[in-house]
Design a protein around this motif. Structure first.
Motif, mmCIF file in Angstrom:
data_model
loop_
_atom_site.group_PDB
_atom_site.id
_atom_site.type_symbol
_atom_site.label_atom_id
_atom_site.label_comp_id
_atom_site.label_asym_id
_atom_site.label_seq_id
_atom_site.Cartn_x
_atom_site.Cartn_y
_atom_site.Cartn_z
ATOM 1 N N PHE A 451 -3.017 2.719 -3.325
ATOM 2 C CA PHE A 451 -3.301 3.513 -2.009
ATOM 3 C C PHE A 451 -3.017 2.647 -0.763
ATOM 4 N N LEU A 452 -3.412 1.413 -0.534
ATOM 5 C CA LEU A 452 -3.289 0.674 0.547
ATOM 6 C C LEU A 452 -1.699 0.259 0.834
ATOM 7 N N ALA A 453 -1.041 0.213 -0.498
ATOM 8 C CA ALA A 453 0.400 0.099 -0.046
ATOM 9 C C ALA A 453 1.235 0.957 0.338
ATOM 10 N N ILE A 454 0.763 2.188 0.018
ATOM 11 C CA ILE A 454 1.345 3.495 0.459
ATOM 12 C C ILE A 454 1.117 3.454 1.987
ATOM 13 N N ALA A 455 -0.249 3.485 2.310
ATOM 14 C CA ALA A 455 -0.757 3.658 3.644
ATOM 15 C C ALA A 455 0.282 2.683 4.492
ATOM 16 N N ASP A 456 0.153 1.542 4.116
ATOM 17 C CA ASP A 456 0.793 0.663 5.020
ATOM 18 C C ASP A 456 2.520 0.718 5.236
#
Length: 633
Positions: A451-456
């Protein structure tokens, strides 16, 4: 005797990372040059060391091949009078091209009959031609940076010391950068600097090797690979395959000699990535690893000399590495005096982009967008996600990352782990940067990391598209293609099958709150189209580097890429990458079945019968066969 061209340019040391691209350029430029001047060849080789560029062409003729060209003149009706005698127009055309009027030909064209003349091209001697072409060839080579030296005006990657140019045993006489070409080359400047006469490529290779120069980069690479393998085994260790580091060392030397050095055991308390980064990025050394994957207190360096006092050379390398490790240990200990949480406020003083705000603002957007994903796909992870998002950029303010930038994420993970943050938090701090490149095999593993990789990645894409910082041609200064490729690789995961790509991009763009320019709907469409292109690139790479056990192996393992099958899915609707990927694989597998072609024939027939724009609901009452009901259901 096979006719050969051999060109060598002796230089001061060239940066190793310039040379691979230069070799490609030399081959391409040579091929075009010879073809343009009607000089066929059998083989082109481009070789390089840190101090010389070498071009070898085999199978050149003594003269250019025969050729003629046809030149159109005036219309026949203007070139000849009623009696068939040439008019002034014909006479002038013949005179202009140095031929007799009797040599003129008449040819029918779509526009009528015209007068033509056929001219035989002159066949120049190859030796005479090369002395004109080679100076131009050297002048056309481009480099990231060039320099000028002495009183001359020529620019080159480094000052030129000599030029060897030989064709069929004869010197090709020309001058470049105030140097005259000749038939003399030179050996290794430290071990055997004397010169020698070159007659052909064979004598050149023998002469350079005898004088401690291995001209062929592939031979040097093999020598290095063999030496580091043998040395690492003496310590029951191994060296990880690293093509980039191997290439760097290959072009750093002319005669590679591998040495194994040692460092103190207490440095092993530093994280493994820190040790490898210092050795690899700062010094160009190979780290020796043990069977457990950890680093052993040894390193291998490649030197460009074979001397009696090799131990003294090795001691110097050990001294330099020790100093670098001491710097790393200092930063590692000092950084831990400040908790990552205390560094977050400092992100307000770090600009992400002058039009997109600070890293603190980016962190806030990542928290919101990551929460958007977590709430829809794994609500229990929202709290952990928010903590990871808050800390994920804090290590950019640490001394270690300032000194060793490639350790971003790595140091955040290590510091968060030592500061007793939950495992999902410190893993996400590192994994949200993954994949770091299109070929990176490391991917985010946990849902929070994904989720965090996608958001970044999506935050960067949305912001850059929103202020019109778009990749164009070979230019992509913000790495948007890499970010998009990574985003696609993550989103093919099955956990994202219910995720609307359009809603996700729209949410990301809305978080910039007035910083973006233009119509938001148009920007969202541009980002989605960009990701569609990245999907093509992802599938093309998957087809090239496929493994037989992979889904759709019959397609991927052949290394082929069926863009028509991919477009059949992506051009219909593209709002979920995971679903699109599965549809593409299913279509690829189905099209290889024997019933695919007959089905397509039947469909095309039906499509031709049905009028354009015909939209009528299916009426099951008209079905007669059971298979019709099965197809409808």
């Amino acid at each position: 005797m096979v006719k050969q061209l051999l060109l060598e340019v002796g230089l001061e040391e060239v940066p190793s990372h310039y040379l691979p691209q230069t070799l490609d350029q030399m081959r391409d430029l040579t091929s075009r040059m010879l073809q343009d001047h009607r000089l066929p060849y059998k083989k082109i080789m481009a070789l390089a060391t840190s101090r010389r560029l070498v071009l070898y062409v085999e199978g050149l003729p003594e003269k250019q091949i025969a050729a003629s060209r046809e030149i159109q003149g005036p219309p026949k009706k203007s070139a000849y009078d009623a009696k068939g005698q040439p008019t002034q127009a014909a006479l002038g055309f013949a005179q202009a091209h140095g031929v007799s009027p009797n040599a003129l030909k008449v040819k029918k064209t779509d526009r009528g009959e015209y007068v033509y003349v056929i001219l035989e091209e002159k066949r120049l001697a190859t030796l005479d031609l090369l002395k004109e072409l080679l100076p131009q060839y050297l002048g056309k080579l481009t480099f990231p940076k060039t320099m000028r030296w002495g009183k001359g005006k020529a620019r080159f990657v480094r000052p030129i010391h000599w030029i060897l140019a030989v064709y069929n045993g004869h010197v090709i006489p020309f001058q470049y950068a105030n140097l005259k070409s000749g038939n003399r080359s030179y050996g290794h400047p430290l071990m055997s600097p004397d010169g020698f006469i070159v007659r052909d490529f064979k004598s050149y290779l023998q002469g350079t090797r005898k004088r401690c120069v291995i001209v062929d980069q592939n031979q040097r690479k093999a020598m290095i690979q063999k030496q580091i393998t043998l040395l690492s085994r003496t310590k029951k260790g191994w060296v990880e395959d690293d093509e980039e580091l191997l290439e760097h060392n290959t072009f750093l030397v002319e005669y590679p000699v591998a040495l194994m050095g040692r460092f103190e055991n207490h440095f092993l308390n530093l994280p493994v990535e820190v040790l490898i980064n210092v050795m690899r990025e700062q010094q160009g050394y190979f780290a020796v690893q043990g069977s457990d994957g950890g680093v052993l207190p040894y390193f291998i360096c490649i030197v460009d000399v074979k001397a009696r006092k090799m131990r003294e050379i090795l001691v110097g390398h050990e001294r330099v590495l020790r100093a670098r490790f001491e710097d790393a240990r200092f930063y590692f200990e000092e950084d831990q005096r400040i908790h990552l949480e205390q560094r977050v406020e400092g992100l307000k003083g770090v600009i992400f982009h002058d039009q997109l705000g600070t890293l603190y603002e980016k962190m806030q957007r990542l928290t919101t967008l990551g929460s958007y994903l977590a709430e829809r796909l794994e609500p229990s992870s929202v709290t952990i996600l928010q903590r990871a998002a808050r800390l994920c950029k804090a290590d950019l303010l640490t001394g270690m990352v300032r000194e060793f930038p490639k350790l971003q994420g790595v140091m955040g993970r290590e510091y968060a782990k030592r500061q007793r943050e939950p495992e999902e938090v410190y893993r996400a701090i590192f994994e949200h940067y993954l994949p770091r490149s299109t070929s990176d095999s490391w991917m985010p593993k946990t849902p929070v990391s994904k989720f965090l990789a996608i958001a970044d990645k999506l935050d960067t894409l949305s912001g850059c598209f929103g202020i019109r910082l778009l990749p164009s041609g070979s230019e992509d200064p913000y790495g948007l293609r890499r970010q998009g490729h990574g985003l696609v690789r993550i989103l093919v995961d099955g956990i994202f099958l219910k995720l609307s790509l359009r809603d996700l991009v729209r949410t990301s763009l809305s978080l910039y709150k007035g910083k973006v320019k233009g119509d938001p709907d148009e920007i969202v469409a541009e980002v989605i189209n960009f990701l569609r292109e990245r999907m093509h690139a992802f599938l093309r790479a998957r087809a090239t580097a496929a493994k037989s056990q992979e889904v759709g192996a019959a397609w991927f393992s052949e290394g082929t890429y069926r863009s028509d099958l991919v477009d059949a899915v992506l051009l219909h609707e593209f709002d979920n990458i995971a679903e699109a990927y599965r549809r593409i694989v299913a279509l690829v597998i189905f099209h290889q079945r024997p019933e695919f072609e007959p089905l397509m024939v039947a469909y095309k027939r039906a499509a031709r019968i049905v009028p354009e724009g015909f939209l009528v609901p299916v009426c099951p009452d008209l079905f007669k066969e059971p298979v019709e009901y099965e197809l409808f259901e």
